[in-house]
Design an enzyme around this catalytic site. Structure first.
Site, PDB file in Angstrom:
ATOM      1  N   ASP A  11     -25.927 -46.601  16.882  1.00 31.87           N
ATOM      2  CA  ASP A  11     -26.748 -47.709  16.403  1.00 31.87           C
ATOM      3  C   ASP A  11     -27.932 -47.877  17.352  1.00 31.87           C
ATOM      4  O   ASP A  11     -27.754 -47.916  18.573  1.00 31.87           O
ATOM      5  CB  ASP A  11     -25.938 -49.007  16.361  1.00 31.87           C
ATOM      6  CG  ASP A  11     -24.908 -48.971  15.240  1.00 31.87           C
ATOM      7  OD1 ASP A  11     -25.120 -48.242  14.263  1.00 31.87           O
ATOM      8  OD2 ASP A  11     -23.875 -49.664  15.367  1.00 31.87           O
ATOM      9  N   ASP A 130     -22.321 -48.847   1.092  1.00 36.88           N
ATOM     10  CA  ASP A 130     -21.337 -49.758   1.687  1.00 36.88           C
ATOM     11  C   ASP A 130     -20.536 -50.365   0.551  1.00 36.88           C
ATOM     12  O   ASP A 130     -21.090 -51.081  -0.283  1.00 36.88           O
ATOM     13  CB  ASP A 130     -22.049 -50.872   2.474  1.00 36.88           C
ATOM     14  CG  ASP A 130     -22.819 -50.313   3.670  1.00 36.88           C
ATOM     15  OD1 ASP A 130     -22.408 -49.264   4.206  1.00 36.88           O
ATOM     16  OD2 ASP A 130     -23.833 -50.922   4.063  1.00 36.88           O
TER      17      ASP A 130
END
Lengths: 251, 196
Positions: A11, A130
């Protein structure tokens, strides 16, 4: 046969790696280039950089990062986060990335998948999805999982495959952060439906979970972040474990 | 000096990065004269074979590539363009090797297309570009079209079928995988090529 892939996900916020649990209490985890090199040397098969920067200004720093990573590592890597148009994709690929991953932008305008795939090839077009179960039905969520849609997960992945996606990165929000394993049934069903590879994400807690993702979920690759960042699983150990269990893995 | 052919076909940046890591002199060029006088030529490429071939033609590069006498390395789509034609388009190609590049067709969704990831190579003959690279080494592939195994194959890979992972005809070498993304094995191959 092609080997199952192990993919650490980094990330990125404002050009730095951040570590956090469920996106809270983000901590600076250092230089992404160094971390990328460490994972590459440890035997990672591919890397994914996910830009979680909040502002457009912060996101501009991703190009420098991509350039530096490309100069230093000799394995493929993908970049995702905030990508919505072809010109941004071009800039990322020209700076040295091999693939881009798009998510919310594809939901907003599915044809962006086709535009990217037509311009640069399906091999560099990952569509990240997602998914979360709502009343027994897997639905697509966007914007880091914060917004729900009424799109059926399985219909959606078939649609983006038809539009030119070369790979699906499927994160189960129900499993993400639980360390209880990947969403095996959903993965297996997706494998049956799709002719493109699927990367399993969300839920990895131990080495056996990767074995399950590859053999029960039929995933082409397993992606994880925190278990690698926090040193809970070392990539060489994971690969040895999977090889011993009979998986086809690049040593 | 190595000439990397600049024809807007994708991953030139990765190839340049790999050569930089190995401290190998190179230029990125679309000038037929530069290409003609280079010591070696690399034809990179990802994406669509017909689009790539059209780009070569637009830049008037097909003749100089076909006539190359120096060591030549085609990578991925760059290798596919060494065939006589590709069904991706379809398109005529450079015709260095008399073979037709075709799409992977499988009956079951269990065999994913593109063939994406690390797979083993099996040498079918000795060639100096594979010096020091063990039979069965893993390299990185990403492609939906392939060249069948033929008399010019020097290396094969198995993905549903056994096909050409690398080919050679005289000074022309082609690899379907991406040496620039294949870790130390790929770097060894690039180094071997430079030392040809």
């Amino acid at each position: 046969m092609v080997a199952k892939r192990i993919i650490p996900c980094l990330d990125i916020k404002n050009g730095r790696t951040v570590k956090g649990i469920n996106f809270v209490e983000l901590k600076d985890a250092g230089d992404p280039v160094e971390l990328a090199q460490k994972y590459s040397n440890a035997g990672a098969d591919e890397l994914v950089f996910l830009d979680i920067s909040a502002t457009l200004e912060e996101r501009e720093t991703i190009y420098d990062l991509v350039k530096k990573v490309g100069e230093c590592i000799n394995i493929p890597f993908a970049v995702g986060g905030g990508i919505s148009e072809v010109n941004r994709v071009e800039k990322i690929l020209k700076n040295g990335a091999d693939k881009v991953s798009i998510n919310s932008a594809a939901v907003r305008d599915p044809l962006v998948v086709k535009r990217i795939s037509d311009a640069f090839g399906s091999q560099c077009t990952i569509v990240a999805v997602d998914g979360k179960q709502v009343n027994g039905k897997w639905l697509i969520h966007t914007h880091g999982g914060t917004r729900s849609t009424d799109l059926d997960l399985f219909e959606w992945v078939q649609k983006v495959q038809d539009l030119g996606a070369g790979e699906i990165l499927f994160t189960s929000m129900d499993n993400d952060g639980t360390k209880a394993g990947f969403a095996l049934e959903a993965l297996a069903y997706m494998d049956e439906l799709l002719s493109i590879p699927v990367i399993a994400s969300g839920g990895a807690g131990n080495m056996e979970h990767f074995h399950e993702a590859f053999n029960d979920g039929m995933a082409s690759a397993g992606l994880a972040a925190s278990i690698f960042h926090f040193g809970e699983i070392e990539i060489p150990d994971l690969k040895n474990y999977l090889i011993k269990k009979g998986n086809n893995i690049r040593p | 000096m190595i000439a990397i052919v600049d024809y807007n076909a994708g991953n030139t940046c990765s190839v340049i990065n790999a050569l930089n890591r190995l401290n190998i002199d190179h230029i990125l060029t679309a000038d037929p004269l530069d290409i003609e006088k280079a010591d070696k030529i690399i034809l990179p490429g990802v994406g669509h074979a017909k689009a790539a071939m059209d780009n070569l033609e637009k830049r008037n590069l097909t003749d100089v590539l076909k006539a190359a006498k120096q060591p030549f390395l085609g990578v991925c789509v760059g290798m596919q363009l060494m065939a006589s034609m590709s069904t991706e388009g379809p398109t005529q190609a450079l015709g260095i090797v008399d073979n037709i590049v075709q799409r992977f067709e499988f009956d079951s969704n269990a065999m994913k297309v593109p063939h994406m990831g690390w797979n083993r190579i099996h040498k079918t003959s000795d060639h100096p570009v594979f010096a020091g690279i063990n039979d069965g080494s893993f390299v990185y592939f990403v492609h939906s079209y392939y060249m069948p195994q033929n008399e010019h194959s020097i290396c094969t890979t198995n993905y549903g079928i056994s096909y050409s992972a690398a080919i050679c005809r005289d000074n022309f070498v082609g690899v379907q995988f991406h040496p620039e993304k294949s870790g130390p094995i790929g770097e060894r191959l690039l180094k071997n090529f430079v030392e040809l």
